[in-house]
Design an enzyme around this catalytic site. Structure first.
Site, short mmCIF file in Angstrom:
data_model
loop_
_atom_site.label_atom_id
_atom_site.label_comp_id
_atom_site.label_asym_id
_atom_site.label_seq_id
_atom_site.Cartn_x
_atom_site.Cartn_y
_atom_site.Cartn_z
N GLU A 1 -3.42 7.55 -3.97
CA GLU A 1 -3.22 6.23 -3.38
C GLU A 1 -2.97 5.18 -4.46
OE1 GLU A 1 -5.93 4.85 0.05
OE2 GLU A 1 -6.80 3.88 -1.71
N TYR B 1 0.86 -1.19 0.00
CA TYR B 1 0.00 0.00 0.00
C TYR B 1 0.89 1.23 0.00
CZ TYR B 1 -3.06 3.74 1.46
OH TYR B 1 -3.74 4.92 1.50
#
Lengths: 292, 378
Positions: free
Chosen positions: B189, B101
């Site tokens: 993101e 992530y």
């Protein structure tokens, strides 16, 4: 005494010739605030007419300080020019900068704060109603007549909600030392703890009302600060107990993100350190009255 | 404002981040053509602005172009959490060895951008924050220096990446950070950033949320707005400069000021009602704006009563009272209402409303109680 603004304030208005800037300049002057000048690039040499004496307009903040000895600036320029206006004021040596403008891009404020941390300037706002020391100086857009001189300090992220609490205090005959609107944006110049410290050290302030809302963790930090550093009683109100997560509730900073910033967390943080939290805005005044 | 996955990934690609070489389709036939061009296994991904697309059946693996066409037919038009799928992204399926992530947000306390990394990619970061907070790395970045190479290398090290991946990783995390700054994002993101079987790094999924206040600098990005992001009422409100958020209750609220609007919702709930909306009408509420706001509130058939709460500061209560009455001439409705006006010229404002038989209240508590009673038909 009081905090931040008083009869020694020498105010300039950045954006004085705009619609908002001109209107509020006259309102502030009516209240008795010592407005020494205004700044609008390209309009230097003009005057803003006022019953209490015309106000000179300058092209730059630097020039206005040289001519008037200004120490405080209030900013009404459009959002896209606000970062520039704040940095201009700080660079010219203004000690207290109040930015009323709503809608300043967040990254602009990140840049502003990275510069301001290296100066002595204090910024209040943006997206705030400004501040008032009743009877001495109004540097903002709040309705002056609801205020009354006294010993309760207010600090708030909201505008009309603060007026609501001020009105309730005044209705009970409880006056205010200074009421400071710190603004509803995620990145602001002055936070709760900064103002709490000023109130704690101000001999004219006996009690403090803190008005918070959802989003961020500044209220939790305020609770910690109160527990460790404050002797004066603080009464709190938190707006947004019914706000859904993930939605910006009008203020750019009023958002529950990743499960963080709920009203429940903030109320719990205050309760844990013995700060009374009112359920209704007008109840703030009752809780303060009980401790007078 | 949220961007779709495919829009976000294209912005990342413009900043040097490797992404799968897929394309978007709005018909099953287009999906087939894209899948044929890619060859081999593909993923058919619904492009809707909500999380949890996979669980809702909006992301499917296809072994060939035939299956891609079939899946695209199923997914296009599908309803995911109230949003209709109008576009699918067809990406080559990645051979996933490891998922990471990577995100960038503004840290409100530090007043800086912060890069968030986790070796537990592929799941929502909020989930990791709850179950395994130690797995999350926070890296604050100075806005004036930008992300330095050494910081990116440190992050790679902290995430446990192999030495052979570090050069690629540095390019990706710097690209992500630059994309965040250059688009004035509030969130950028990559989740997951995948390490493939052949040892390459690939941004398989991505998301960008833009700062609406900075859109004036990015007119091209503003055009990417998906009208499904907002309800029709919310969009209409935004266009006329009113802050409006639809909620599920039965008591419509019209308030000036965001903090006071939130407090009004809270008090409605305190007296046993449920707010139908958040609505901040802003300063100087004139008749036209009050009427427009009233129409927006009344579009919701669940609304059983309306509470006006106006603190007159610079705004005068008599003007607001006139505004309410004029608005009611423009908008026909049987929904009962109660108004609480305080501040500048409040007596005059209340007199105007009383003469028109418009119910008023003197305190916020009383107004909320009345609104709740009216909603119950009392």
């Amino acid at each position: 005494m009081s905090i931040l603004v008083n009869s020694n304030t020498r105010l300039i208005v950045q954006g004085i010739t705009g619609r908002e800037g001109r209107f509020h300049t006259l309102q502030m002057k009516d209240y008795g605030t010592n407005i020494v000048g205004g700044v609008t690039p390209g309009k230097g040499g003009d005057w803003v007419e006022s019953e209490g004496g015309n106000i000179p307009v300058f092209d730059t903040v630097k020039e206005s300080i040289a001519a008037t000895g200004a120490n405080t600036s209030i900013i009404y320029v459009p959002a896209r020019f606000s970062a520039d206006a704040i940095m201009e004021a700080a660079d010219a040596g203004i000690e207290l900068i109040i930015c009323i403008t709503e809608g300043v891009p967040v990254l602009d404020m990140v840049r502003v704060q990275s510069v301001l941390r290296q100066t002595n300037a204090r910024l209040i706002g943006p997206n705030c109603p400004g501040l008032i020391t009743p009877g001495e100086a109004k540097v903002g857009i709040m309705p002056a007549h609801i205020h009354q001189k006294g010993s309760v300090g207010l600090v708030s992220r909201s505008g009309t909600l603060t007026y609501e609490v001020v009105q309730a205090l005044t209705d009970k005959g409880i006056g205010q030392s200074t009421a400071v609107g710190i603004g509803g944006d995620p990145i602001i110049g002055t936070k709760f703890i900064d103002v709490l410290e000023l109130f704690e050290n101000d001999p004219e302030t006996d009690q403090v009302a803190l008005i918070g809302e959802i989003g961020g963790t500044d209220e939790q930090k305020a609770a910690e600060y109160i527990a460790n550093h404050m002797t004066k009683p603080v009464t709190a109100f938190i707006a947004g107990r019914t706000a859904p997560p993930g939605k910006r509730m009008g203020h750019a900073g009023a958002i529950i993100e990743g499960g963080e910033g709920t009203a429940a967390e903030k109320i719990a943080a205050f309760n844990a350190v013995g700060v009374k939290v009112a359920t209704l805005p007008e109840e703030v005044a009752s809780l303060i009255a009980e401790r007078m | 404002m949220k961007l779709h996955e495919y829009q976000s990934k294209r912005i990342f690609a413009d900043h040097g981040v490797p992404i799968p070489q897929g394309d978007i389709a709005t018909t099953a036939e287009q999906a087939r053509a894209i899948a044929e061009k890619i060859g081999g296994k593909v993923v058919v991904k619904s492009q809707v602005l909500v999380g949890g697309r996979g669980k809702a059946g909006g992301v499917k693996l296809a072994k060939d172009a035939d299956e891609a066409e079939e899946l695209a037919r199923q997914i296009l038009g599908m309803d995911i959490k109230g949003l209709t799928v109008e576009t699918v992204l067809i990406d080559p399926a990645a051979n996933i060895q490891k998922e990471i992530y990577l995100g960038v947000v503004i840290d409100r306390a530090l007043q800086k951008p912060v890069i968030i990394g986790s070796s537990e990619g592929g799941v929502e970061i909020e989930e990791v924050a709850k179950t395994n907070p130690e797995a999350i790395i926070h890296l604050p970045v100075g806005i004036r220096t930008g992300l330095m190479d050494y910081q990116a290398r440190n992050l790679a090290h902290d995430l446990g990446l192999r030495r052979t991946h570090i050069t690629q990783f540095v390019v990706i995390v710097k690209g992500l950070y630059d994309a965040f700054v250059n688009t004035d994002a509030s969130l950028a993101e990559i989740n997951p950033l995948v390490i493939t079987g052949d040892g390459n790094l690939l941004a398989v999924d991505g998301k960008i949320v833009l700062d609406d206040n900075a859109l004036f600098r990015h007119p091209n990005l503003g055009e990417l707005r998906d009208i499904q992001e907002e309800s029709p009422s919310e969009r209409q409100a935004r266009e006329i400069g009113i802050n409006f958020i639809k909620l599920d209750g039965e008591i419509g609220c019209m308030v000036n000021g965001a903090g006071l609007a939130m407090a009004t919702m809270d008090i409605t709930k305190h007296y046993g009602g449920e707010p139908a909306n958040f609505l901040d009408i802003g300063g100087g509420a004139k008749a036209d704006k009050v009427a427009a706001a009233l129409r927006i509130i009344l579009k919701d058939p669940k609304v059983k009563s309306i509470l006006f709460n106006i603190f007159g500061g610079i705004t005068r209560c008599d003007e607001v009272a006139k505004g309410i009455l004029e608005a009611l001439e423009q908008v026909q409705t049987d929904v009962p209402m109660v108004a609480r006006l305080v501040g500048t010229n409040e007596e005059e404002g209340r007199r105007i409303l009383a003469e028109a038989n418009f119910p008023t209240a003197s305190s916020l508590g009383e107004a909320a109680e009345k609104a709740v009673a009216l909603a119950r038909g009392a």
